[in-house]
Design a protein around this motif. Structure first.
Motif, PDB file in Angstrom:
ATOM      1  N   ALA A 113       0.729  -1.213  -0.180  1.00  0.00           N
ATOM      2  CA  ALA A 113      -0.135   0.077   0.080  1.00  0.00           C
ATOM      3  C   ALA A 113       0.784   1.154  -0.108  1.00  0.00           C
ATOM      4  O   ALA A 113       2.121   1.258   0.425  1.00  0.00           O
ATOM      5  CB  ALA A 113      -0.811  -0.083   1.242  1.00  0.00           C
ATOM      6  N   GLY A 114       0.445   2.247  -0.493  1.00  0.00           N
ATOM      7  CA  GLY A 114       1.048   3.731  -0.337  1.00  0.00           C
ATOM      8  C   GLY A 114       0.405   4.709  -1.387  1.00  0.00           C
ATOM      9  O   GLY A 114      -0.420   4.339  -2.343  1.00  0.00           O
ATOM     10  N   LEU A 115       1.393   5.571  -1.609  1.00  0.00           N
ATOM     11  CA  LEU A 115       1.031   6.575  -2.775  1.00  0.00           C
ATOM     12  C   LEU A 115       0.913   6.013  -4.019  1.00  0.00           C
ATOM     13  O   LEU A 115       1.578   5.139  -4.282  1.00  0.00           O
ATOM     14  CB  LEU A 115       2.008   7.798  -2.520  1.00  0.00           C
ATOM     15  CG  LEU A 115       1.959   8.731  -1.378  1.00  0.00           C
ATOM     16  CD1 LEU A 115       3.119   9.575  -1.674  1.00  0.00           C
ATOM     17  CD2 LEU A 115       0.612   9.491  -1.435  1.00  0.00           C
ATOM     18  N   ARG A 150       5.819  -6.135   6.973  1.00  0.00           N
ATOM     19  CA  ARG A 150       4.788  -5.029   7.756  1.00  0.00           C
ATOM     20  C   ARG A 150       4.130  -5.679   8.765  1.00  0.00           C
ATOM     21  O   ARG A 150       3.489  -5.016   9.665  1.00  0.00           O
ATOM     22  CB  ARG A 150       4.022  -4.375   6.786  1.00  0.00           C
ATOM     23  CG  ARG A 150       4.471  -3.552   5.590  1.00  0.00           C
ATOM     24  CD  ARG A 150       3.579  -2.904   4.916  1.00  0.00           C
ATOM     25  NE  ARG A 150       4.320  -1.915   3.907  1.00  0.00           N
ATOM     26  CZ  ARG A 150       3.869  -0.889   3.270  1.00  0.00           C
ATOM     27  NH1 ARG A 150       2.528  -0.481   3.775  1.00  0.00           N
ATOM     28  NH2 ARG A 150       4.489  -0.084   2.689  1.00  0.00           N
ATOM     29  N   TYR A 151       3.914  -6.918   8.729  1.00  0.00           N
ATOM     30  CA  TYR A 151       3.412  -7.752   9.950  1.00  0.00           C
ATOM     31  C   TYR A 151       4.272  -8.247  10.932  1.00  0.00           C
ATOM     32  O   TYR A 151       4.254  -7.805  12.015  1.00  0.00           O
ATOM     33  CB  TYR A 151       2.668  -9.012   9.296  1.00  0.00           C
ATOM     34  CG  TYR A 151       2.202  -9.753  10.741  1.00  0.00           C
ATOM     35  CD1 TYR A 151       1.098  -9.813  11.460  1.00  0.00           C
ATOM     36  CD2 TYR A 151       3.042 -10.907  11.148  1.00  0.00           C
ATOM     37  CE1 TYR A 151       0.684 -10.543  12.628  1.00  0.00           C
ATOM     38  CE2 TYR A 151       2.906 -11.671  12.401  1.00  0.00           C
ATOM     39  CZ  TYR A 151       1.474 -11.397  13.136  1.00  0.00           C
ATOM     40  OH  TYR A 151       0.983 -12.150  14.014  1.00  0.00           O
ATOM     41  N   PHE A 152       5.847  -8.784  10.489  1.00  0.00           N
ATOM     42  CA  PHE A 152       6.536  -9.354  11.387  1.00  0.00           C
ATOM     43  C   PHE A 152       7.448  -8.333  12.050  1.00  0.00           C
ATOM     44  O   PHE A 152       7.785  -8.347  13.161  1.00  0.00           O
ATOM     45  CB  PHE A 152       7.259 -10.316  10.477  1.00  0.00           C
ATOM     46  CG  PHE A 152       6.531 -11.485  10.401  1.00  0.00           C
ATOM     47  CD1 PHE A 152       6.344 -12.441  11.417  1.00  0.00           C
ATOM     48  CD2 PHE A 152       6.217 -11.828   8.802  1.00  0.00           C
ATOM     49  CE1 PHE A 152       5.491 -13.708  10.819  1.00  0.00           C
ATOM     50  CE2 PHE A 152       5.582 -13.170   8.498  1.00  0.00           C
ATOM     51  CZ  PHE A 152       5.379 -14.014   9.642  1.00  0.00           C
ATOM     52  N   GLY A 153       7.902  -7.037  11.400  1.00  0.00           N
ATOM     53  CA  GLY A 153       8.795  -6.064  12.096  1.00  0.00           C
ATOM     54  C   GLY A 153       8.164  -5.639  13.173  1.00  0.00           C
ATOM     55  O   GLY A 153       8.732  -5.604  14.381  1.00  0.00           O
ATOM     56  N   PRO A 182       4.454   0.763   9.129  1.00  0.00           N
ATOM     57  CA  PRO A 182       4.902   0.497  10.531  1.00  0.00           C
ATOM     58  C   PRO A 182       6.469   0.398  11.108  1.00  0.00           C
ATOM     59  O   PRO A 182       7.242   0.061  10.372  1.00  0.00           O
ATOM     60  CB  PRO A 182       3.993  -1.036  11.010  1.00  0.00           C
ATOM     61  CG  PRO A 182       4.277  -1.659   9.695  1.00  0.00           C
ATOM     62  CD  PRO A 182       4.303  -0.975   8.661  1.00  0.00           C
ATOM     63  N   LYS A 183       6.553   1.016  12.116  1.00  0.00           N
ATOM     64  CA  LYS A 183       7.857   0.866  12.587  1.00  0.00           C
ATOM     65  C   LYS A 183       8.196  -0.527  13.271  1.00  0.00           C
ATOM     66  O   LYS A 183       7.629  -0.913  13.978  1.00  0.00           O
ATOM     67  CB  LYS A 183       8.154   1.993  13.696  1.00  0.00           C
ATOM     68  CG  LYS A 183       9.763   2.302  13.976  1.00  0.00           C
ATOM     69  CD  LYS A 183       9.466   3.213  15.087  1.00  0.00           C
ATOM     70  CE  LYS A 183      11.020   3.386  15.565  1.00  0.00           C
ATOM     71  NZ  LYS A 183      11.164   4.674  16.648  1.00  0.00           N
TER      72      LYS A 183
END
Length: 481
Positions: A98-100, A196-199, A139-140
């Motif tokens: 996802a994103g711009l 984006r999930y695991f981080g 996500p960070k």
């Protein structure tokens, strides 16, 4: 090829025939289209007549992408696992980002995996939407750190529905905890969208290592410790050199995967850090990979030996057996448990690979130096070896000329001091199943009898080759200057 201009709310259709000549020109066929400004979502449909001799993959790049190797503009890849996908400012299909949605010339990527002589007709549908949507922020990642030094267990090769598995990240994380793993590298094919999930969910009890499987039609390789997605569109060994440079730029490490049928490595062998020697169950032709690895060491190359299950998480948790997550397990000595320490230990060879999270432990030092080290000398060497959980099996020492010594392991907690002549360029150890051999074959036969297929070609269970339960990393030797 005509580059259609999409109009929000209308379906655009692209029809083409892919031929063997297309595959001969490039492994990845680019299909351009124009995305207007203001679009917030794009849906893509992908249709062709799949067959045993006909398999195509698909992905997409936005207007920021360059020719190989690009560092920007990649929006996702699903291989042959999906017939449709979407990317939007606020969400995306697993495997996509996802994103711009920048306006301009986007490209669909068709991967030429198998193209029949007759060619194959492909129908692509695209629909843009301009409805207002939020823009998702990446996500960070968490950076947990456990300070206790010791041996830690992990799996370095597994997949979720962000590529070609059926199960999602939540199930895989649960599987890893049930297996008793300390770290996990989730290496979905040609994408890092799983991060984006695991981080954000990396924790002191289960550390996630950023990973990606570079999946080409001439072999697969894992990258560990990367910071960004890496371009996988390799066509030749020159492209492979560019891949290695990008891995080095990111401070990551490169491992060649499962160099055996049906997916052997068909490029030149690069400057690799690791080699996946123990892949899946031992009786899936890993003996041939081990023979290649030993030849690399005999030629003077220093490559860490690792393992990976190549586990594809099912839609539901499955029963334990001889095949699954953590089978095999890579075991590393770490001064602390965090992602950086795991990647560093992989590159340094500070560990071993064993058949499962509860498989035999095997560690040794040579003249006081641990596995992965270089020892300087020309006389006999003193080996301090520690073995756990392999009573009645055999410990074999292997150098560049092959086995140099072997001994029966007398009990499940065994420490021994051994003197051996310096064997040449390297020395490694392995545990061969003797007392445990019949049980290992029975477990695998029972598993297969219940209808479960192994992920790679299974070797004979009636005339099985030697079964290696555990493989150590080597110690290297140099003559004094």
């Amino acid at each position: 090829m005509v580059s259609p201009v999409l109009a929000p709310g209308q379906v655009s259709e692209i029809n083409l025939t892919v031929t063997p000549a297309d595959k001969a020109r490039t492994p990845f066929l680019e299909i351009p289209f124009q995305l207007p400004s203001g679009v917030t979502r794009l849906d893509v449909g992908f249709e062709y007549a799949k067959a045993e001799d006909c398999a195509l993959d698909i992905g997409i790049m936005d207007s920021r992408a360059t020719d190989y190797p690009t560092r920007s503009g990649f929006r996702g890849w699903s291989g042959s696992a999906r017939n449709e996908f979407f990317v939007a400012t606020d969400a995306a299909t697993p495997g996509y980002y996802a994103g711009l949605m920048p306006a301009g010339r986007w490209k669909l990527l068709l991967g030429m995996y198998r193209v029949p002589d007759r060619g194959v007709a492909v129908r692509l549908t695209l629909m843009a939407d301009a409805a207002p949507r939020e823009v998702a922020a990446a996500p960070k990642p968490a950076t947990p750190r456990g300070e206790r030094p010791g041996w830690y267990r992990g799996d370095l090769h597994c997949h979720t529905h962000h590529s070609d598995a059926r199960g999602g990240p939540e199930l895989l994380a649960e599987s890893a905890r049930l297996a008793g793993l300390d770290f996990l590298a989730v290496t979905d094919h040609n994408t890092t969208s799983q991060w984006r999930y695991f981080g954000p969910r990396s924790s002191e009890d289960l550390v996630f290592i950023p990973g990606m499987e570079v999946t080409t039609y001439r072999g697969h390789a894992n990258v560990f410790g990367l910071n960004e997605w890496i371009d996988f569109r390799l066509a030749n060994s020159t492209d492979l050199d560019a891949l290695v440079r990008e891995v080095r730029r990111q401070g990551a490490i490169l491992s060649i995967n499962h160099d055996k049928e049906p997916l052997p490595w068909d490029f030149d062998y690069p400057d690799m850090d690791c080699m996946e020697v123990f892949h899946g169950h031992w009786l899936t032709s890993n003996d041939g990979v081990l023979a290649k690895y030993d030849r690399f060491l005999a030629d003077g190359r220093r490559i860490s030996l690792i393992g990976g299950s190549d586990y594809h998480q099912p839609a539901e948790q499955e029963r334990p057996g001889p095949v699954g997550l953590g089978k095999p397990t890579t075991v590393l000595w770490l001064p602390r448990l965090d992602a950086c320490a795991v990647v560093e230990a992989l590159g340094n060879g500070h560990g071993y690979v064993t058949e499962s999270p509860t498989g035999p432990h095997l560690a040794f030092t040579a003249d006081g130096q641990p596995m992965g080290s270089t020892v300087t000398g020309s006389d006999d060497i003193t080996l301090e070896v520690e073995v756990r959980g392999a009573s009645g099996d055999r410990l074999v020492w292997v150098g560049e000329e092959g086995p140099v010594s072997e001994m029966l392991i007398p009990d499940d907690a065994w420490n021994e001091t051994i003197r051996l002549p310096m064997p040449g360029r390297f020395l490694r150890a392995e545990i061969l199943a003797d007392a445990s051999r019949a049980r290992a074959i029975k477990d695998l036969r029972d598993w297969c009898a219940k209808g479960t297929e192994l992920p790679r070609a299974q070797q004979s269970l009636t005339a099985a080759p030697p079964i290696r339960r555990t493989l150590s990393n080597p110690v290297y030797f140099e003559a004094p200057k």
